[in-house]
Scaffold this motif. Structure first.
Motif, PDB file in Angstrom:
ATOM      1  N   PRO A 117     -20.047  69.588 -49.942  1.00  0.00           N
ATOM      2  CA  PRO A 117     -19.621  69.762 -48.550  1.00  0.00           C
ATOM      3  C   PRO A 117     -19.241  68.422 -47.931  1.00  0.00           C
ATOM      4  O   PRO A 117     -19.779  67.374 -48.293  1.00  0.00           O
ATOM      5  CB  PRO A 117     -20.850  70.375 -47.873  1.00  0.00           C
ATOM      6  CG  PRO A 117     -21.999  70.082 -48.782  1.00  0.00           C
ATOM      7  CD  PRO A 117     -21.442  70.005 -50.164  1.00  0.00           C
ATOM      8  N   CYS A 118     -18.296  68.458 -46.996  1.00  0.00           N
ATOM      9  CA  CYS A 118     -17.650  67.232 -46.514  1.00  0.00           C
ATOM     10  C   CYS A 118     -18.197  66.780 -45.163  1.00  0.00           C
ATOM     11  O   CYS A 118     -18.404  67.593 -44.256  1.00  0.00           O
ATOM     12  CB  CYS A 118     -16.146  67.464 -46.379  1.00  0.00           C
ATOM     13  SG  CYS A 118     -15.364  68.112 -47.877  1.00  0.00           S
ATOM     14  N   ARG A 119     -18.370  65.478 -45.031  1.00  0.00           N
ATOM     15  CA  ARG A 119     -18.723  64.883 -43.743  1.00  0.00           C
ATOM     16  C   ARG A 119     -17.420  64.605 -42.989  1.00  0.00           C
ATOM     17  O   ARG A 119     -16.588  63.818 -43.467  1.00  0.00           O
ATOM     18  CB  ARG A 119     -19.503  63.592 -43.947  1.00  0.00           C
ATOM     19  CG  ARG A 119     -20.836  63.778 -44.671  1.00  0.00           C
ATOM     20  CD  ARG A 119     -21.540  62.440 -44.884  1.00  0.00           C
ATOM     21  NE  ARG A 119     -22.741  62.584 -45.676  1.00  0.00           N
ATOM     22  CZ  ARG A 119     -23.945  62.856 -45.186  1.00  0.00           C
ATOM     23  NH1 ARG A 119     -24.095  62.990 -43.864  1.00  0.00           N
ATOM     24  NH2 ARG A 119     -24.990  62.966 -45.967  1.00  0.00           N
ATOM     25  N   PRO A 120     -17.236  65.218 -41.814  1.00  0.00           N
ATOM     26  CA  PRO A 120     -15.962  65.060 -41.110  1.00  0.00           C
ATOM     27  C   PRO A 120     -15.558  63.608 -40.881  1.00  0.00           C
ATOM     28  O   PRO A 120     -14.392  63.243 -41.105  1.00  0.00           O
ATOM     29  CB  PRO A 120     -16.205  65.793 -39.786  1.00  0.00           C
ATOM     30  CG  PRO A 120     -17.245  66.804 -40.104  1.00  0.00           C
ATOM     31  CD  PRO A 120     -18.137  66.153 -41.118  1.00  0.00           C
ATOM     32  N   GLU A 121     -16.507  62.767 -40.448  1.00  0.00           N
ATOM     33  CA  GLU A 121     -16.133  61.383 -40.148  1.00  0.00           C
ATOM     34  C   GLU A 121     -15.628  60.648 -41.386  1.00  0.00           C
ATOM     35  O   GLU A 121     -14.753  59.781 -41.307  1.00  0.00           O
ATOM     36  CB  GLU A 121     -17.304  60.627 -39.519  1.00  0.00           C
ATOM     37  CG  GLU A 121     -18.490  60.362 -40.426  1.00  0.00           C
ATOM     38  CD  GLU A 121     -19.483  61.514 -40.505  1.00  0.00           C
ATOM     39  OE1 GLU A 121     -20.578  61.306 -41.058  1.00  0.00           O
ATOM     40  OE2 GLU A 121     -19.166  62.620 -40.009  1.00  0.00           O
ATOM     41  N   GLN A 122     -16.145  61.032 -42.575  1.00  0.00           N
ATOM     42  CA  GLN A 122     -15.683  60.411 -43.808  1.00  0.00           C
ATOM     43  C   GLN A 122     -14.267  60.883 -44.151  1.00  0.00           C
ATOM     44  O   GLN A 122     -13.410  60.086 -44.556  1.00  0.00           O
ATOM     45  CB  GLN A 122     -16.626  60.743 -44.963  1.00  0.00           C
ATOM     46  CG  GLN A 122     -16.228  60.139 -46.308  1.00  0.00           C
ATOM     47  CD  GLN A 122     -16.253  58.627 -46.307  1.00  0.00           C
ATOM     48  OE1 GLN A 122     -17.313  58.022 -46.382  1.00  0.00           O
ATOM     49  NE2 GLN A 122     -15.092  57.991 -46.200  1.00  0.00           N
ATOM     50  N   VAL A 123     -14.015  62.163 -43.977  1.00  0.00           N
ATOM     51  CA  VAL A 123     -12.673  62.692 -44.242  1.00  0.00           C
ATOM     52  C   VAL A 123     -11.659  62.034 -43.312  1.00  0.00           C
ATOM     53  O   VAL A 123     -10.575  61.609 -43.738  1.00  0.00           O
ATOM     54  CB  VAL A 123     -12.652  64.222 -44.078  1.00  0.00           C
ATOM     55  CG1 VAL A 123     -11.217  64.756 -44.239  1.00  0.00           C
ATOM     56  CG2 VAL A 123     -13.568  64.892 -45.096  1.00  0.00           C
ATOM     57  N   TYR A 124     -12.008  61.905 -42.023  1.00  0.00           N
ATOM     58  CA  TYR A 124     -11.096  61.281 -41.069  1.00  0.00           C
ATOM     59  C   TYR A 124     -10.832  59.822 -41.451  1.00  0.00           C
ATOM     60  O   TYR A 124      -9.719  59.326 -41.299  1.00  0.00           O
ATOM     61  CB  TYR A 124     -11.676  61.336 -39.656  1.00  0.00           C
ATOM     62  CG  TYR A 124     -11.981  62.725 -39.150  1.00  0.00           C
ATOM     63  CD1 TYR A 124     -11.294  63.842 -39.634  1.00  0.00           C
ATOM     64  CD2 TYR A 124     -12.965  62.934 -38.180  1.00  0.00           C
ATOM     65  CE1 TYR A 124     -11.584  65.111 -39.166  1.00  0.00           C
ATOM     66  CE2 TYR A 124     -13.245  64.194 -37.702  1.00  0.00           C
ATOM     67  CZ  TYR A 124     -12.564  65.284 -38.208  1.00  0.00           C
ATOM     68  OH  TYR A 124     -12.851  66.537 -37.735  1.00  0.00           O
ATOM     69  N   ARG A 125     -11.852  59.148 -41.953  1.00  0.00           N
ATOM     70  CA  ARG A 125     -11.693  57.741 -42.348  1.00  0.00           C
ATOM     71  C   ARG A 125     -10.741  57.626 -43.534  1.00  0.00           C
ATOM     72  O   ARG A 125      -9.859  56.759 -43.554  1.00  0.00           O
ATOM     73  CB  ARG A 125     -13.057  57.145 -42.696  1.00  0.00           C
ATOM     74  CG  ARG A 125     -13.055  55.616 -42.896  1.00  0.00           C
ATOM     75  CD  ARG A 125     -14.457  55.089 -43.143  1.00  0.00           C
ATOM     76  NE  ARG A 125     -15.369  55.495 -42.078  1.00  0.00           N
ATOM     77  CZ  ARG A 125     -16.462  56.237 -42.254  1.00  0.00           C
ATOM     78  NH1 ARG A 125     -16.789  56.660 -43.460  1.00  0.00           N
ATOM     79  NH2 ARG A 125     -17.227  56.547 -41.247  1.00  0.00           N
ATOM     80  N   TRP A 126     -10.927  58.501 -44.522  1.00  0.00           N
ATOM     81  CA  TRP A 126     -10.028  58.470 -45.682  1.00  0.00           C
ATOM     82  C   TRP A 126      -8.587  58.720 -45.260  1.00  0.00           C
ATOM     83  O   TRP A 126      -7.666  58.044 -45.734  1.00  0.00           O
ATOM     84  CB  TRP A 126     -10.452  59.525 -46.699  1.00  0.00           C
ATOM     85  CG  TRP A 126     -11.673  59.167 -47.496  1.00  0.00           C
ATOM     86  CD1 TRP A 126     -12.077  57.918 -47.883  1.00  0.00           C
ATOM     87  CD2 TRP A 126     -12.636  60.083 -48.021  1.00  0.00           C
ATOM     88  NE1 TRP A 126     -13.236  57.995 -48.622  1.00  0.00           N
ATOM     89  CE2 TRP A 126     -13.604  59.319 -48.725  1.00  0.00           C
ATOM     90  CE3 TRP A 126     -12.791  61.470 -47.975  1.00  0.00           C
ATOM     91  CZ2 TRP A 126     -14.697  59.895 -49.364  1.00  0.00           C
ATOM     92  CZ3 TRP A 126     -13.879  62.046 -48.608  1.00  0.00           C
ATOM     93  CH2 TRP A 126     -14.816  61.268 -49.296  1.00  0.00           C
ATOM     94  N   LEU A 127      -8.367  59.674 -44.380  1.00  0.00           N
ATOM     95  CA  LEU A 127      -7.014  59.976 -43.925  1.00  0.00           C
ATOM     96  C   LEU A 127      -6.401  58.775 -43.205  1.00  0.00           C
ATOM     97  O   LEU A 127      -5.236  58.428 -43.430  1.00  0.00           O
ATOM     98  CB  LEU A 127      -7.027  61.197 -43.003  1.00  0.00           C
ATOM     99  CG  LEU A 127      -7.316  62.546 -43.673  1.00  0.00           C
ATOM    100  CD1 LEU A 127      -7.457  63.639 -42.623  1.00  0.00           C
ATOM    101  CD2 LEU A 127      -6.227  62.918 -44.680  1.00  0.00           C
ATOM    102  N   ALA A 128      -7.191  58.140 -42.352  1.00  0.00           N
ATOM    103  CA  ALA A 128      -6.687  56.965 -41.628  1.00  0.00           C
ATOM    104  C   ALA A 128      -6.321  55.842 -42.589  1.00  0.00           C
ATOM    105  O   ALA A 128      -5.289  55.170 -42.423  1.00  0.00           O
ATOM    106  CB  ALA A 128      -7.727  56.496 -40.625  1.00  0.00           C
ATOM    107  N   GLU A 129      -7.153  55.636 -43.610  1.00  0.00           N
ATOM    108  CA  GLU A 129      -6.880  54.576 -44.584  1.00  0.00           C
ATOM    109  C   GLU A 129      -5.600  54.838 -45.365  1.00  0.00           C
ATOM    110  O   GLU A 129      -4.936  53.898 -45.825  1.00  0.00           O
ATOM    111  CB  GLU A 129      -8.076  54.435 -45.537  1.00  0.00           C
ATOM    112  CG  GLU A 129      -9.313  53.845 -44.868  1.00  0.00           C
ATOM    113  CD  GLU A 129     -10.553  53.936 -45.747  1.00  0.00           C
ATOM    114  OE1 GLU A 129     -10.473  54.576 -46.834  1.00  0.00           O
ATOM    115  OE2 GLU A 129     -11.606  53.396 -45.347  1.00  0.00           O
TER     116      GLU A 129
END
Length: 262
Positions: free
Chosen positions: A186-198
């Motif tokens: 299961p995914c941590r939203p803040e981590q997914v958002y960080r990957w997308l931003a990077e």
């Protein structure tokens, strides 16, 4: 070694348990509204769409019927057989191509780039989630759109807390006995958002999926008034704090790489 999960042997169960229920109606309603608004923002014309890990393609079939071309990729041969049968029944064969294999094996060199990529309920079944997002980035055209829905670890945690499943919380949400349709990562939203931003993505929209359904005290409501429940989900899907309490979160993100300054 990359670990992905295939639904071979469980395709019918998956289709019935997810899309044959009120929670499946909620998923399709929220995603459908978000995608309708995304398409309305874009210039008219046929889009090249990749349905990455799309199973039998319940959403991409509708997009193909509207004139778009779809490449459907899935790890499960059974899911693809189900997709082919439905596509043929609807007379959409000329708008679909099918690829059996992992998303990570796809390359822009062979397939070209896509205007829109759907990746729904896939990320939580993949161990190297950052790597999967990087692969999708390479397949997306500049200013292309990513429709990403992932299983929300924060929603799972909150549901476990309000249900009093404290042993599960203490075990870091790891079940003693693995359930067949419970995602492994299961995914941590803040981590997914960080990957997308990077990767250079700009998030243009967020919706929670099942922000009410899973928290109903009176579960009979799901069968007694499903239409009103779907309407309530749509009314609250984009409002905080409900977005981040959803069992899934749907993110729309646009690829917007800019050349470095000279």
């Amino acid at each position: 070694m990359q670990r992905n999960t295939s639904f071979d042997g469980k395709s019918r169960t998956f289709a019935n348990n997810i899309y044959g229920t009120t929670k499946g109606r909620i998923r399709l309603a929220v995603l459908g509204r978000d995608l309708d608004e995304l398409l309305a923002r874009r210039s008219p014309g046929s889009l090249r769409i990749l349905d990455a890990g799309g199973g039998f393609g319940p959403l991409s079939q509708g997009l193909a019927a509207r004139g778009h071309r779809v490449v459907l990729c899935d790890l499960s041969a059974e899911m693809l057989d189900l997709a082919r049968a439905q596509v043929t029944e609807k007379g959409l064969d000329d708008r679909f191509d099918f690829i059996h294999g992992p998303i990570q094996s796809l390359s822009a060199q062979k397939l070209g780039r896509f205007d829109l990529i759907l990746c729904h309920a896939v990320l939580e079944w993949v161990e190297d989630q950052a790597g999967l997002l990087a692969t999708l980035d390479t397949l997306l055209a500049d200013n292309g759109e990513l429709s990403l829905m992932f299983y929300n670890r924060d929603g799972l945690l909150f549901h476990s807390l309000v249900m009093g499943n404290f042993d599960y919380v203490h075990a870091d949400l790891v079940k003693k006995r693995r359930q067949k349709l419970t995602p492994a990562w299961p995914c941590r939203p803040e981590q997914v958002y960080r990957w997308l931003a990077e990767l250079g993505f700009a998030i243009t929209g967020r919706s929670g999926v099942r922000v009410i359904h899973d928290y109903l005290v009176e579960r009979e409501v799901r069968q007694r008034c499903p239409d009103e429940l779907v309407a309530m989900e749509l009314a609250h899907a984009r409002r905080e704090p409900f977005v981040h309490l959803g069992r899934y979160i749907h993110v729309l993100a646009q690829k917007s790489h800019f050349p470095p300054p000279e």
